[in-house]
Enzyme design. Structure first.
Site, PDB file in Angstrom:
ATOM      1  NE  ARG A  86     -59.057 -87.946  56.609  1.00  0.00           N
ATOM      2  CZ  ARG A  86     -60.287 -87.588  56.967  1.00  0.00           C
ATOM      3  NH1 ARG A  86     -61.002 -86.803  56.200  1.00  0.00           N
ATOM      4  NH2 ARG A  86     -60.804 -88.011  58.098  1.00  0.00           N
ATOM      5  CG  HIS A  96     -64.269 -91.424  59.069  1.00  0.00           C
ATOM      6  ND1 HIS A  96     -63.601 -90.499  58.310  1.00  0.00           N
ATOM      7  CD2 HIS A  96     -65.583 -91.121  58.948  1.00  0.00           C
ATOM      8  CE1 HIS A  96     -64.476 -89.670  57.738  1.00  0.00           C
ATOM      9  NE2 HIS A  96     -65.685 -90.031  58.112  1.00  0.00           N
ATOM     10  CD  GLU A 130     -66.515 -84.449  60.076  1.00  0.00           C
ATOM     11  OE1 GLU A 130     -67.595 -85.026  60.239  1.00  0.00           O
ATOM     12  OE2 GLU A 130     -66.251 -83.779  59.073  1.00  0.00           O
ATOM     13  CG  ASN A 151     -62.945 -83.336  57.802  1.00  0.00           C
ATOM     14  OD1 ASN A 151     -61.813 -83.360  57.333  1.00  0.00           O
ATOM     15  ND2 ASN A 151     -63.500 -84.370  58.402  1.00  0.00           N
ATOM     16  CE1 TYR A 183     -67.161 -82.148  54.738  1.00  0.00           C
ATOM     17  CE2 TYR A 183     -67.950 -82.366  52.491  1.00  0.00           C
ATOM     18  CZ  TYR A 183     -67.276 -82.879  53.563  1.00  0.00           C
ATOM     19  OH  TYR A 183     -66.693 -84.124  53.486  1.00  0.00           O
ATOM     20  CD  GLU A 211     -64.250 -85.657  55.472  1.00  0.00           C
ATOM     21  OE1 GLU A 211     -65.399 -85.155  55.429  1.00  0.00           O
ATOM     22  OE2 GLU A 211     -63.969 -86.618  56.182  1.00  0.00           O
TER      23      GLU A 211
HETATM   24  C1  GBH Z   1     -68.165 -85.350  56.707  1.00  0.00           C
HETATM   25  O1  GBH Z   1     -68.821 -84.656  57.742  1.00  0.00           O
HETATM   26  C2  GBH Z   1     -67.823 -86.763  57.114  1.00  0.00           C
HETATM   27  O2  GBH Z   1     -66.512 -86.827  57.670  1.00  0.00           O
HETATM   28  C3  GBH Z   1     -67.923 -87.751  55.970  1.00  0.00           C
HETATM   29  O3  GBH Z   1     -67.852 -89.058  56.465  1.00  0.00           O
HETATM   30  C4  GBH Z   1     -69.202 -87.498  55.199  1.00  0.00           C
HETATM   31  O4  GBH Z   1     -69.423 -88.432  54.188  1.00  0.00           O
HETATM   32  C5  GBH Z   1     -69.113 -86.106  54.595  1.00  0.00           C
HETATM   33  O5  GBH Z   1     -68.971 -85.174  55.620  1.00  0.00           O
HETATM   34  C6  GBH Z   1     -70.341 -85.680  53.810  1.00  0.00           C
HETATM   35  O6  GBH Z   1     -71.454 -85.566  54.629  1.00  0.00           O
HETATM   36  O7  GBH Z   1     -77.912 -80.885  60.662  1.00  0.00           O
HETATM   37  O8  GBH Z   1     -77.191 -81.363  62.929  1.00  0.00           O
HETATM   38  O9  GBH Z   1     -77.402 -83.137  61.339  1.00  0.00           O
HETATM   39  C7  GBH Z   1     -69.210 -83.349  57.423  1.00  0.00           C
HETATM   40  C8  GBH Z   1     -69.658 -82.567  58.619  1.00  0.00           C
HETATM   41  C9  GBH Z   1     -71.350 -82.159  60.187  1.00  0.00           C
HETATM   42  C10 GBH Z   1     -71.909 -82.174  57.898  1.00  0.00           C
HETATM   43  C11 GBH Z   1     -72.801 -82.340  60.539  1.00  0.00           C
HETATM   44  C12 GBH Z   1     -73.355 -82.365  58.245  1.00  0.00           C
HETATM   45  C13 GBH Z   1     -75.097 -82.008  59.792  1.00  0.00           C
HETATM   46  C14 GBH Z   1     -75.451 -81.421  61.094  1.00  0.00           C
HETATM   47  N1  GBH Z   1     -71.056 -82.752  58.906  1.00  0.00           N
HETATM   48  N2  GBH Z   1     -73.674 -81.784  59.509  1.00  0.00           N
HETATM   49  S1  GBH Z   1     -77.111 -81.745  61.550  1.00  0.00           S
END
Ligand code: GBH
Length: 481
Positions: free
Chosen positions: A82, A128, A175, A312, A314, A378
């Protein structure tokens, strides 16, 4: 092995597993071959915008090292990759009346050919986060509904025309919540707009994120409509959107916190308009007339505009009711349980802890609520302090191995015990790379990148992911033959 146990080890036929990346995080070469600037170019080079003060000019140098990266994927035995296309390489100024850059098209076309020649399925994200800077300057980018929807559809059509003979898996946007909330609300991502005047001289965090999200939905939906009407019959691919969605778990079983966990989800995984054709009641209550309405014609385009559920994910947050943060549905997130213990292993990223049970719960929730095949696009982990460790130590990324162990078990349990229809799993990420506002301090790769020399070193997690997938695929093959 007893047959039930064997059964539980299998991946469904055609299951795509591999690694994910995004253009601005890896490509570098921002001035090469006629590429136009994106909103991340200058933003990432502005002092104070990234943690280490570094931008995306070089990143992992993958625009130059692309063949090496494909060989790396090949050596890892992946089935799919991807990656995202940089809009401003393809149309440097971005707009529907702006010139097309054949050199940019050739780069991605050759890239796709090389993946296919190596038996790797290209899984392509159209967007992206790297909006052409010219569109932001010209009309405010995502804030301008009529312009952005048309320009995005035009860009998407061009990609379908030029790559769709070989690309059968499309993601429109990565996202949308992050684009809207982090770019126009919190102001920590490009273009960095916010009501917080210490961050930005312009912006309105109370209104802009919701408008941007609305325009994103419409841009996505128009691109999907174009694909279905003019390309799908001939090209036979699938298209959808991918959202960030972490599991939310009530902090305890008090009714307020149970309700709050659903509110957090309603806002963070706000996909009801696409899959159910309506907004969650809670969003209407919270935003009142700040929630943009779709016209009946727009609803007809938005509802049903994704062939699958792209996700995605985590981590898991424990949710308490209260607070004023609309981007979290007026809830508070914590990793500390009522008894004072931590939910899981802390990553380098403050927002991330390991909790595989939450991944399984999320898969079940999405399957029950939306009844769409799920593509996990992801999932990954940043090891605490990995960026400041000696190389040998960084390569022994035990916390990441454990994270992927848990994720694999959750996927298999969701498929075989819970009956969830899951079609892909992409680990984030193939390489350590430019981690947006965190610069290069946070590493998510299964491959370590020495940024001085651009040398790639496989970590223990790569060996784990590759061997577990290889054995699952081998069993699946044996079984289907
Ligand atoms: C992904 O987002 C991205 O698609 C990717 O590009 C990135 O490298 C990867 O994660 C790792 O970070 O505390 O309000 O700032 C993940 C989803 C959503 C995770 C927002 C971090 C922080 C919210 N992200 N979150 S805030």
């Amino acid at each position: 092995m007893p047959s039930t146990e064997l059964q539980q080890q299998l991946l469904p036929k055609g299951f795509l597993w591999g690694f994910a990346t995004a253009s601005f995080q890896i490509e570098g070469s921002t001035g090469a071959d006629g590429r136009g600037k994106s909103i991340w170019d200058d933003f990432s080079n502005t002092p104070g915008k990234t943690l280490d003060g570094k931008g995306g000019d070089v990143a992992t140098d993958s625009y130059r090292l692309w063949k090496e990266d494909i060989q790396l994927l090949k050596s890892y035995g992946v089935k799919a990759y991807r990656f995202s296309l940089a809009w401003s390489r393809i149309i440097p100024l971005g707009g529907r009346n702006d010139p097309v850059n054949e050199l940019g098209i050739k780069f991605y076309s050759d890239f796709i050919d090389e993946l296919i020649a190596n038996d790797i399925v290209p899984f392509v994200t159209l967007y992206h986060w790297d909006l052409p800077q010219a569109l932001h300057d010209r009309y405010g980018g995502w804030l301008n509904k009529d312009e952005i929807v048309q320009d995005y559809e035009n860009y998407a059509r061009l990609c379908f025309t030029r790559f769709g003979d070989r690309v059968k898996h499309w993601l429109t946007l990565n996202e949308p919540w992050c684009i809207a909330v982090l770019g126009y609300g919190r102001g920590i991502f490009a273009p960095g707009r916010s009501s917080d005047r210490t961050r930005s001289s312009e912006g309105d965090s109370a209104t802009e994120p919701w408008l941007v999200a609305h325009h994103e939905m419409l841009a996505h939906a128009h691109a999907v409509k174009a694909y279905r009407e003019d390309f799908k019959a001939l090209q036979g691919g699938q298209i959808g959107i991918t959202l960030n969605g972490d599991w939310s778990m009530p902090y305890d079983d008090s009714p307020e916190n149970v309700a709050a966990a659903q509110h957090a989800r309603d806002v963070a995984i706000g996909t009801d308009p696409i899959y159910l054709g309506s907004y969650p009641e809670f969003m209407k209550e919270m935003l009142g007339d700040r929630l943009p309405e779709y016209s009946p014609e727009e609803w007809a385009i938005v509802h049903g505009s994704s062939d699958f559920y792209g996700m995605n994910t985590y981590t898991t947050n424990m949710i308490k009711a209260g607070g004023e943060d609309e981007f979290q549905g007026k809830t508070m997130y914590t990793f500390t349980r009522p008894d004072g213990t931590q939910l899981g292993t802390q990553a380098h990223s403050p927002w991330l802890q390991t909790y595989p049970e939450g991944f399984r719960a999320l898969l079940n929730y999405l399957w029950k609520r939306y009844q769409k095949p799920i593509f996990v696009t992801e999932n990954g982990f940043s090891v605490k302090d990995e960026g400041s460790m000696p190389l040998e130590q960084a390569l022994q990324d035990t916390d990441r191995v454990e994270y992927y162990q848990g994720a694999t078990q959750s996927i298999l349990a969701a498929i075989h015990e819970d009956g969830v229809d899951i079609r892909s799993y992409f680990a984030w990420s193939l390489l350590d790379n430019f981690e947006w506002a965190e610069g290069y301090t946070t590493r998510f790769g299964v491959t370590y990148v020495d940024y001085e020399t651009q040398t790639r070193y496989p970590k223990a997690s790569q060996k784990f992911v590759t061997s577990v997938r290889a054995s699952l695929s081998a069993l699946s093959l044996q079984r289907s033959s």
